[in-house]
Design an enzyme around this catalytic site. Structure first.
Site, mmCIF file in Angstrom:
data_model
loop_
_atom_site.group_PDB
_atom_site.id
_atom_site.type_symbol
_atom_site.label_atom_id
_atom_site.label_comp_id
_atom_site.label_asym_id
_atom_site.label_seq_id
_atom_site.Cartn_x
_atom_site.Cartn_y
_atom_site.Cartn_z
ATOM 1 N N ARG A 1 12.614 -2.653 12.644
ATOM 2 C CA ARG A 1 11.510 -2.918 13.852
ATOM 3 C C ARG A 1 11.552 -4.442 14.271
ATOM 4 O O ARG A 1 11.275 -5.284 13.357
ATOM 5 C CB ARG A 1 10.166 -2.744 12.848
ATOM 6 C CG ARG A 1 10.110 -1.138 12.938
ATOM 7 C CD ARG A 1 8.948 -0.721 12.018
ATOM 8 N NE ARG A 1 7.447 -1.483 12.608
ATOM 9 C CZ ARG A 1 6.345 -1.318 12.239
ATOM 10 N NH1 ARG A 1 6.106 -0.246 11.319
ATOM 11 N NH2 ARG A 1 5.336 -1.853 12.676
ATOM 12 N N ARG B 1 -10.525 1.392 9.340
ATOM 13 C CA ARG B 1 -10.423 -0.111 9.611
ATOM 14 C C ARG B 1 -11.407 -0.887 10.126
ATOM 15 O O ARG B 1 -11.251 -2.074 10.291
ATOM 16 C CB ARG B 1 -9.342 0.042 10.813
ATOM 17 C CG ARG B 1 -7.760 0.408 10.472
ATOM 18 C CD ARG B 1 -6.908 0.520 11.616
ATOM 19 N NE ARG B 1 -5.744 1.200 11.390
ATOM 20 C CZ ARG B 1 -4.611 0.630 10.890
ATOM 21 N NH1 ARG B 1 -4.607 -0.551 10.724
ATOM 22 N NH2 ARG B 1 -3.601 1.332 10.627
ATOM 23 N N ARG C 1 11.349 -7.386 5.189
ATOM 24 C CA ARG C 1 11.354 -5.978 5.595
ATOM 25 C C ARG C 1 11.817 -5.465 6.892
ATOM 26 O O ARG C 1 12.710 -4.716 6.946
ATOM 27 C CB ARG C 1 9.886 -5.286 5.539
ATOM 28 C CG ARG C 1 9.656 -3.846 5.598
ATOM 29 C CD ARG C 1 8.317 -3.323 5.604
ATOM 30 N NE ARG C 1 7.490 -3.575 6.656
ATOM 31 C CZ ARG C 1 6.161 -3.265 6.918
ATOM 32 N NH1 ARG C 1 5.616 -2.903 5.693
ATOM 33 N NH2 ARG C 1 5.420 -3.314 7.876
ATOM 34 N N LYS D 1 0.704 -1.204 0.006
ATOM 35 C CA LYS D 1 -0.091 -0.100 0.029
ATOM 36 C C LYS D 1 0.876 1.337 -0.112
ATOM 37 O O LYS D 1 0.596 2.226 -0.651
ATOM 38 C CB LYS D 1 -0.927 -0.100 1.103
ATOM 39 C CG LYS D 1 -1.852 -1.059 1.292
ATOM 40 C CD LYS D 1 -3.152 -0.594 2.260
ATOM 41 C CE LYS D 1 -2.647 -0.503 3.778
ATOM 42 N NZ LYS D 1 -2.135 -1.676 4.218
ATOM 43 N N ARG E 1 -1.089 -10.102 13.151
ATOM 44 C CA ARG E 1 -1.647 -8.858 12.747
ATOM 45 C C ARG E 1 -2.699 -9.277 11.510
ATOM 46 O O ARG E 1 -3.465 -8.474 11.313
ATOM 47 C CB ARG E 1 -0.593 -7.973 11.850
ATOM 48 C CG ARG E 1 0.568 -7.254 13.212
ATOM 49 C CD ARG E 1 1.505 -6.559 12.350
ATOM 50 N NE ARG E 1 2.180 -6.048 13.316
ATOM 51 C CZ ARG E 1 3.384 -5.481 13.346
ATOM 52 N NH1 ARG E 1 4.075 -5.525 11.989
ATOM 53 N NH2 ARG E 1 4.304 -5.010 14.260
#
Length: 200
Positions: A134, A89, A128, A14, A146
């Protein structure tokens, strides 16, 4: 004004696509994450309220998020349109957004939903982590959680917009330019439909 919701699970690309769409169509990017960070940095009443909630590890309630979106809409009256990313959301947020937009005499033009197989998403997210720094990205279990939350809470938002015949599902796998081309084609189709309706 033409408004777009870019939809897809974490890792669906996205962020990459929204940057390209904003540049091409001159849209205002509304990411709830960015708005939250800016409200907190500017220590606005909404920002301070949100920070208290986030510090407890809880999700910011719908009314706070909607308040932020509402003030963002007011700040950017003359734009070509908005690209909503990471929002709405939940179905409640989608209903509130529809009301807000209709008060501003506009609506959602299209919901673009990027479809990526789950194993591909997990691989992308873990990958990633190597560059994002992270640590939570590297944990496959966290990523699966998630995705569960996404399917439970966010997928019903697509159902809400399907009833309005606004959802277009596109494969989010392949070359970035190829995916961008497909998104652009759909946007232009919907823009043309909107123009025709406005001229009737």
């Amino acid at each position: 004004m033409f408004n777009i919701i870019l939809f897809g699970p974490p890792g669906s690309g996205k962020g990459t696509q929204s940057e390209k769409l904003i540049e091409k169509y001159g849209l205002k990017h509304l990411s709830t994450g960015d708005i939250l960070r800016s409200e907190i940095a500017n220590q606005t009443p909404l920002g301070m309220e949100a920070k208290k909630i986030m510090d407890k590890g809880q999700l910011v309630p719908d009314e706070v998020v909607i308040g932020m979106i509402s003030s963002a809409l007011d700040k950017h009256k003359g734009v070509n349109g908005f690209l909503f990313d990471g929002f709405p959301r939940t179905t409640a947020q989608a209903e509130a957004l529809d009301k807000l937009l209709s008060l501003n005499r506009t609506s959602i033009g299209v919901v673009l939903a990027l479809q990526v197989p789950e194993e591909e998403l997990i691989a992308r997210l873990v990958n990633r982590a190597k560059t994002s720094g992270r640590s939570d990205d590297a944990d496959e279990n966290i990523q699966r959680k998630r995705l569960e939350v996404y399917h439970r809470d966010t997928v019903p938002v697509a159902t809400h917009y399907r009833k309005q015949d606004k959802v277009v599902e596109l494969k989010g796998v392949g070359a970035i330019e190829e995916i961008f081309g497909k998104l652009s084609t759909e946007i232009e189709k919907r823009m043309e439909m909107q123009r025709q309706m406005e001229n009737e």
